[in-house]
Motif scaffolding. Structure first.
Motif, PDB file in Angstrom:
ATOM      1  N   ARG A 151      38.712  38.833  33.613  1.00 17.15           N
ATOM      2  CA  ARG A 151      39.206  37.565  34.309  1.00 17.15           C
ATOM      3  C   ARG A 151      39.206  38.066  35.755  1.00 17.15           C
ATOM      4  O   ARG A 151      40.649  38.313  36.199  1.00 17.15           O
ATOM      5  CB  ARG A 151      40.468  36.851  33.994  1.00 17.15           C
ATOM      6  CG  ARG A 151      40.403  36.287  32.338  1.00 17.15           C
ATOM      7  CD  ARG A 151      41.570  35.663  32.007  1.00 17.15           C
ATOM      8  NE  ARG A 151      41.788  34.616  32.746  1.00 17.15           N
ATOM      9  CZ  ARG A 151      42.912  33.733  32.793  1.00 17.15           C
ATOM     10  NH1 ARG A 151      43.869  33.993  31.970  1.00 17.15           N
ATOM     11  NH2 ARG A 151      42.812  32.483  33.447  1.00 17.15           N
ATOM     12  N   PRO A 152      38.315  37.828  36.563  1.00 18.16           N
ATOM     13  CA  PRO A 152      38.296  38.280  37.997  1.00 18.16           C
ATOM     14  C   PRO A 152      39.640  37.326  38.816  1.00 18.16           C
ATOM     15  O   PRO A 152      40.085  37.915  39.854  1.00 18.16           O
ATOM     16  CB  PRO A 152      36.845  37.903  38.622  1.00 18.16           C
ATOM     17  CG  PRO A 152      35.884  38.064  37.370  1.00 18.16           C
ATOM     18  CD  PRO A 152      36.783  37.420  36.170  1.00 18.16           C
ATOM     19  N   VAL A 153      39.601  36.268  38.525  1.00 21.10           N
ATOM     20  CA  VAL A 153      40.878  35.436  39.192  1.00 21.10           C
ATOM     21  C   VAL A 153      41.987  36.432  39.019  1.00 21.10           C
ATOM     22  O   VAL A 153      42.884  36.078  40.011  1.00 21.10           O
ATOM     23  CB  VAL A 153      40.951  34.053  38.369  1.00 21.10           C
ATOM     24  CG1 VAL A 153      41.651  34.062  37.167  1.00 21.10           C
ATOM     25  CG2 VAL A 153      41.849  33.231  39.260  1.00 21.10           C
ATOM     26  N   ARG A 154      42.393  37.181  38.144  1.00 18.46           N
ATOM     27  CA  ARG A 154      43.671  38.020  38.081  1.00 18.46           C
ATOM     28  C   ARG A 154      43.723  38.751  39.237  1.00 18.46           C
ATOM     29  O   ARG A 154      44.995  38.876  39.718  1.00 18.46           O
ATOM     30  CB  ARG A 154      43.708  38.800  36.967  1.00 18.46           C
ATOM     31  CG  ARG A 154      43.789  38.198  35.426  1.00 18.46           C
ATOM     32  CD  ARG A 154      43.529  38.971  34.360  1.00 18.46           C
ATOM     33  NE  ARG A 154      43.961  38.294  33.182  1.00 18.46           N
ATOM     34  CZ  ARG A 154      43.541  39.039  31.856  1.00 18.46           C
ATOM     35  NH1 ARG A 154      42.642  39.925  31.806  1.00 18.46           N
ATOM     36  NH2 ARG A 154      43.760  38.248  30.767  1.00 18.46           N
ATOM     37  N   LEU A 156      42.497  38.142  42.360  1.00 22.26           N
ATOM     38  CA  LEU A 156      42.816  37.063  43.429  1.00 22.26           C
ATOM     39  C   LEU A 156      44.420  36.488  43.298  1.00 22.26           C
ATOM     40  O   LEU A 156      45.002  36.637  44.152  1.00 22.26           O
ATOM     41  CB  LEU A 156      41.956  35.904  43.495  1.00 22.26           C
ATOM     42  CG  LEU A 156      40.582  36.176  43.576  1.00 22.26           C
ATOM     43  CD1 LEU A 156      39.590  35.261  43.300  1.00 22.26           C
ATOM     44  CD2 LEU A 156      40.216  37.118  44.795  1.00 22.26           C
ATOM     45  N   ARG A 157      44.961  36.563  42.072  1.00 20.13           N
ATOM     46  CA  ARG A 157      46.114  36.067  41.844  1.00 20.13           C
ATOM     47  C   ARG A 157      47.116  37.001  42.397  1.00 20.13           C
ATOM     48  O   ARG A 157      48.223  36.966  42.868  1.00 20.13           O
ATOM     49  CB  ARG A 157      46.230  35.384  40.554  1.00 20.13           C
ATOM     50  CG  ARG A 157      45.773  34.277  40.131  1.00 20.13           C
ATOM     51  CD  ARG A 157      45.940  33.788  38.727  1.00 20.13           C
ATOM     52  NE  ARG A 157      45.228  32.313  38.386  1.00 20.13           N
ATOM     53  CZ  ARG A 157      44.933  32.294  37.027  1.00 20.13           C
ATOM     54  NH1 ARG A 157      45.288  32.812  35.921  1.00 20.13           N
ATOM     55  NH2 ARG A 157      44.263  30.842  36.792  1.00 20.13           N
ATOM     56  N   LEU A 158      46.716  38.290  42.011  1.00 20.09           N
ATOM     57  CA  LEU A 158      47.511  39.245  42.435  1.00 20.09           C
ATOM     58  C   LEU A 158      47.730  39.811  43.938  1.00 20.09           C
ATOM     59  O   LEU A 158      48.870  39.778  44.344  1.00 20.09           O
ATOM     60  CB  LEU A 158      46.965  40.533  41.651  1.00 20.09           C
ATOM     61  CG  LEU A 158      47.953  41.977  42.005  1.00 20.09           C
ATOM     62  CD1 LEU A 158      49.325  42.010  41.241  1.00 20.09           C
ATOM     63  CD2 LEU A 158      47.292  43.046  41.455  1.00 20.09           C
ATOM     64  N   LEU A 159      46.639  39.312  44.603  1.00 19.14           N
ATOM     65  CA  LEU A 159      46.602  39.311  46.021  1.00 19.14           C
ATOM     66  C   LEU A 159      47.472  38.320  46.541  1.00 19.14           C
ATOM     67  O   LEU A 159      48.397  38.373  47.454  1.00 19.14           O
ATOM     68  CB  LEU A 159      45.167  39.174  46.699  1.00 19.14           C
ATOM     69  CG  LEU A 159      44.077  40.072  46.199  1.00 19.14           C
ATOM     70  CD1 LEU A 159      42.805  39.566  46.761  1.00 19.14           C
ATOM     71  CD2 LEU A 159      44.587  41.338  46.944  1.00 19.14           C
ATOM     72  N   ASP A 160      47.706  37.010  45.827  1.00 13.56           N
ATOM     73  CA  ASP A 160      48.433  35.991  46.411  1.00 13.56           C
ATOM     74  C   ASP A 160      49.864  36.386  46.186  1.00 13.56           C
ATOM     75  O   ASP A 160      50.766  36.196  47.074  1.00 13.56           O
ATOM     76  CB  ASP A 160      47.893  34.805  45.474  1.00 13.56           C
ATOM     77  CG  ASP A 160      48.818  33.454  45.801  1.00 13.56           C
ATOM     78  OD1 ASP A 160      49.869  33.728  46.494  1.00 13.56           O
ATOM     79  OD2 ASP A 160      48.643  32.499  45.337  1.00 13.56           O
ATOM     80  N   ALA A 161      50.040  36.795  44.959  1.00 14.17           N
ATOM     81  CA  ALA A 161      51.511  36.898  44.332  1.00 14.17           C
ATOM     82  C   ALA A 161      52.282  38.066  44.950  1.00 14.17           C
ATOM     83  O   ALA A 161      53.318  38.224  45.329  1.00 14.17           O
ATOM     84  CB  ALA A 161      51.687  37.141  42.995  1.00 14.17           C
ATOM     85  N   LEU A 178      45.367  29.042  44.894  1.00 17.20           N
ATOM     86  CA  LEU A 178      45.442  30.359  45.386  1.00 17.20           C
ATOM     87  C   LEU A 178      45.937  30.287  47.015  1.00 17.20           C
ATOM     88  O   LEU A 178      45.456  29.481  47.634  1.00 17.20           O
ATOM     89  CB  LEU A 178      44.065  31.070  45.269  1.00 17.20           C
ATOM     90  CG  LEU A 178      43.556  31.642  43.877  1.00 17.20           C
ATOM     91  CD1 LEU A 178      41.987  31.974  43.901  1.00 17.20           C
ATOM     92  CD2 LEU A 178      44.219  32.730  43.468  1.00 17.20           C
ATOM     93  N   ASP A 179      46.445  31.525  47.444  1.00 18.97           N
ATOM     94  CA  ASP A 179      46.890  31.216  48.696  1.00 18.97           C
ATOM     95  C   ASP A 179      46.473  32.901  49.207  1.00 18.97           C
ATOM     96  O   ASP A 179      47.282  33.791  48.824  1.00 18.97           O
ATOM     97  CB  ASP A 179      48.372  31.204  49.040  1.00 18.97           C
ATOM     98  CG  ASP A 179      48.706  31.433  50.459  1.00 18.97           C
ATOM     99  OD1 ASP A 179      47.905  31.730  51.254  1.00 18.97           O
ATOM    100  OD2 ASP A 179      50.011  31.143  50.810  1.00 18.97           O
ATOM    101  N   LEU A 180      45.536  33.161  49.751  1.00 19.82           N
ATOM    102  CA  LEU A 180      44.998  34.367  50.340  1.00 19.82           C
ATOM    103  C   LEU A 180      45.237  34.460  51.930  1.00 19.82           C
ATOM    104  O   LEU A 180      44.699  35.457  52.544  1.00 19.82           O
ATOM    105  CB  LEU A 180      43.559  34.513  49.814  1.00 19.82           C
ATOM    106  CG  LEU A 180      43.163  34.528  48.366  1.00 19.82           C
ATOM    107  CD1 LEU A 180      41.625  34.622  48.377  1.00 19.82           C
ATOM    108  CD2 LEU A 180      44.019  35.433  47.362  1.00 19.82           C
ATOM    109  N   SER A 197      48.952  36.672  28.816  1.00 23.05           N
ATOM    110  CA  SER A 197      47.733  36.515  29.876  1.00 23.05           C
ATOM    111  C   SER A 197      48.442  36.405  31.351  1.00 23.05           C
ATOM    112  O   SER A 197      47.448  36.343  32.157  1.00 23.05           O
ATOM    113  CB  SER A 197      47.007  35.177  29.142  1.00 23.05           C
ATOM    114  OG  SER A 197      48.041  34.104  29.434  1.00 23.05           O
ATOM    115  N   GLY A 198      49.387  36.002  31.297  1.00 17.22           N
ATOM    116  CA  GLY A 198      50.448  35.692  32.874  1.00 17.22           C
ATOM    117  C   GLY A 198      50.574  37.241  33.560  1.00 17.22           C
ATOM    118  O   GLY A 198      50.813  37.187  34.528  1.00 17.22           O
ATOM    119  N   GLY A 199      50.638  37.983  32.569  1.00 18.26           N
ATOM    120  CA  GLY A 199      50.879  39.496  33.330  1.00 18.26           C
ATOM    121  C   GLY A 199      52.437  39.796  33.251  1.00 18.26           C
ATOM    122  O   GLY A 199      53.072  39.054  33.543  1.00 18.26           O
TER     123      GLY A 199
END
Length: 605
Positions: A268-271, A273-278, A304-306, A61-63
């Motif tokens: 999971r739309p948050v994925r 946003l997390r990808l944008l951050d990571a 999150l850090d966008l 789930s963490g990718g």
């Protein structure tokens, strides 16, 4: 170089390949070179830099990240191109039916390397879309299908044994050295972009190599891209916007793109946003519904850090100002810049991009007199003037590397400033026409615009309704979606937006307004279909019909003839998530005829 930067390597969940230094001695962007030559050049100059990454959530789930460098992308593309060159005539169509991931980009590039015409499509995984896929293949008439091992049986069934199927993920890299080095001319077809067909059957726009490079440079200019601006995307790679963001722009710019699947985003739309951050992404995008989905499904953006994100394109037609505001406000706490979300306008026939808001520029909002809009006039309402109902529209920015005009769709005469019409455009990104559709191509491409200075040829009719204001493009909807009631024009999108605001129980982006014929004295009848989160049985409980009628009457001065509730996900959509109003209309008329037939049958008994 860290292990996670090696091709095909698997990293721990959440471990992310970070961008490295800039490419030195980049070529002059004004020099014409086809995309394969550019990618080959990236590999020669800075081949160990990461190029394509895919984040899979199927096992963890963490990718889990997989990455190809520019050297590895070029090697795999050359190897597969060599196979295609040895087996099929140059210029043959090759259908790409890979799932979202690294293989899709490699397969698409291999077609260009080999001088084949790529046909980007989706894999045959959904039985409900098999007929659509079969129809496109029948039209494109490919010489070969490219896919991955698990999808081979389905592709062979789809081809019926008539077309060979080549497996991309099992391709031998050794033939790469035998690649011919073919370089296409600008006018040669590069790929067929089949439109999603929101108003009609799909058509294959012929995108030349010149169109591809010109359009991608426009994307780079409009979105501020370079080799040091990472990109992230979940958009389907077979779609024009997804292909541009996920393959073309990063390959031409020489930057690193991180991909995930559309399904992973929907789940999971948050994925995203997390990808944008990571990934510390500079650029990404999506249609209107994606931003609304994030607001609903990610109530807590803490962690999150966008702040790295400078461009999030919103390419829906039309863009909803409420969506822009909600998303920007919801994720401001995560460092999202107030001007990061960029309304934009594009279409497959223009390769992808037409206009966008530039980096650092916030979108423009206009309050327009609703009554004036029904007569085709753009009348901006001054602040504080509440005498007449208003419609708020949002600008899609200025054209990028092309010209946009507003024309009367019936006569082709350029409209005066302050009036609505059909958007026409001209530029090096405009497709050569539709594949095997000479008559339809003649109707839309290379049209003559009649101006006060004379006639001007070479224009594309977009079929989109809009206007220009202070140099910005404003899109109101499709010309075919104009509803005429009692002699007044009403844009379907405006009515749908009114309903969305009045009915919070409606599924976001799932309201359709269209016209059906009435009697001679009445003219068109306005029909509304609404997907309800709690199902159609709740329509009576929430007093749906009365609330819709009041909202439309107050804002638009008309009364809907009928309001229908639908179950969630039941209304027909395009591949990019937009409702197919024409099919909604056909479904309504069919249901009404069936109902009338059942009533007549009962009356006869």
């Amino acid at each position: 170089m860290p292990d996670h930067m090696v091709a095909g390597s698997v990293t721990a969940p959440g471990t992310v390949p970070r961008p490295t230094s800039r490419i030195r001695s980049a070529p002059d962007p004004r020099e014409w070179r086809p995309l394969p030559a550019v990618v080959n050049g990236h590999a020669a100059r800075a081949g160990e830099r990461p190029a394509l990454s895919f984040v899979s959530y199927s096992q963890d789930s963490g990718g889990t990240w997989q990455t190809l460098t520019f050297t590895q992308v070029d090697l795999r593309a050359r190897a597969l191109a060599t196979v295609l060159e040895s087996r099929f005539p140059r210029g043959g169509r090759v259908a790409v039916l890979c799932p979202q991931g690294l293989d899709y980009g490699v397969a698409f590039l291999a077609c260009l390397y080999a001088g084949m015409i790529a046909v980007p499509l989706f894999p045959p995984e959904d039985p409900r879309r098999t007929d659509q896929l079969a129809a496109v293949l029948a039209d494109a008439d490919p010489v070969c299908l490219l896919t991955v091992s698990p999808n081979t049986p389905a592709c062979r069934d789809l081809a019926g044994g008539r077309v060979p199927v080549w497996v991309v993920d099992e391709a031998d890299p050794r033939p790469a050295s035998d690649w011919s080095g073919y370089q296409a001319e600008a006018a040669e077809p590069a790929y067929l972009q089949y439109t999603s067909g929101s108003t009609g059957r799909p058509n294959g726009a012929v995108i030349t190599h010149g169109n591809l490079v010109a359009s991608t440079r426009q994307v780079m200019e409009g979105c501020g891209l370079s080799d040091s601006t990472p990109i992230a995307s979940w958009l389907p790679q077979f779609h024009d916007m997804g292909l541009s963001i996920g393959v073309l722009a990063p390959m031409l710019a020489g930057t690193h793109v991180a991909l995930m699947s559309p399904l992973a985003f929907i789940q999971r739309p948050v994925r995203w946003l997390r990808l944008l951050d990571a990934h510390r992404a500079h650029f990404s995008g999506g249609p209107n519904f994606a931003y609304d989905l994030c607001v609903r499904k990610v109530p807590d953006p803490s962690g999150l850090d966008l702040s790295s994100v400078r461009v999030l394109t919103n390419g829906a037609e039309p863009v909803r100002v409420g969506t822009l505001r909600r998303f920007t406000e919801a994720f401001a706490v995560a460092g999202l810049a107030p001007d990061a979300v960029k309304p934009s306008y594009g279409l497959a026939e223009a390769t992808v991009l037409v206009a966008c808001n530039r980096v650092g520029q916030r979108w423009t909002e206009l309050d327009l007199d609703s009554h004036a809009l029904t007569t085709g006039e753009v009348r901006v309402v001054a602040d504080g003037d509440a005498a007449a109902p208003t419609t708020t529209v949002v600008g899609c920015g200025r054209p990028v590397g092309q010209h946009v005009r507003v024309a009367d769709p019936e006569t082709g005469v350029e409209q005066a400033a302050g009036f609505i019409g059909e958007l026409w455009l001209r530029g090096p990104n405009v497709a050569a026409g539709y594949w095997r559709e000479e008559q339809r191509s003649t109707q839309l491409f290379n049209r003559t615009l009649k101006t006060t200075r004379g006639s001007d040829s070479g224009w594309l009719r977009t079929g989109d309704l809009g206007f220009l204001h202070d140099g910005e493009v404003f899109v109101l909807g499709r010309t075919k979606d104009v509803i005429i009631i009692h002699g007044a024009n009403h844009v379907a999108g405006d009515i749908e937006d009114t309903i969305r605001q009045a009915i919070p129980e409606a599924v976001p982006g799932a309201v359709a307004a269209f016209a059906v014929p009435g009697d001679d004295a009445e003219g068109d009848r306005l029909i509304v279909m609404v997907e309800l989160s709690s199902g159609p049985q709740s329509a009576t409980d929430i007093d749906l019909r009365r609330r819709v009628q009041i909202a439309i009457a107050e804002r638009h001065g008309v009364r809907p003839h009928d309001v229908k509730a639908a179950r969630r996900g039941s209304l027909p959509r395009t591949t990019s998530g937009k409702l197919r109003r024409k099919e909604c209309r056909e479904r309504y008329l069919t249901d009404e005829q069936s109902s009338a037939a059942r009533t007549d049958s009962r009356d006869d008994q």
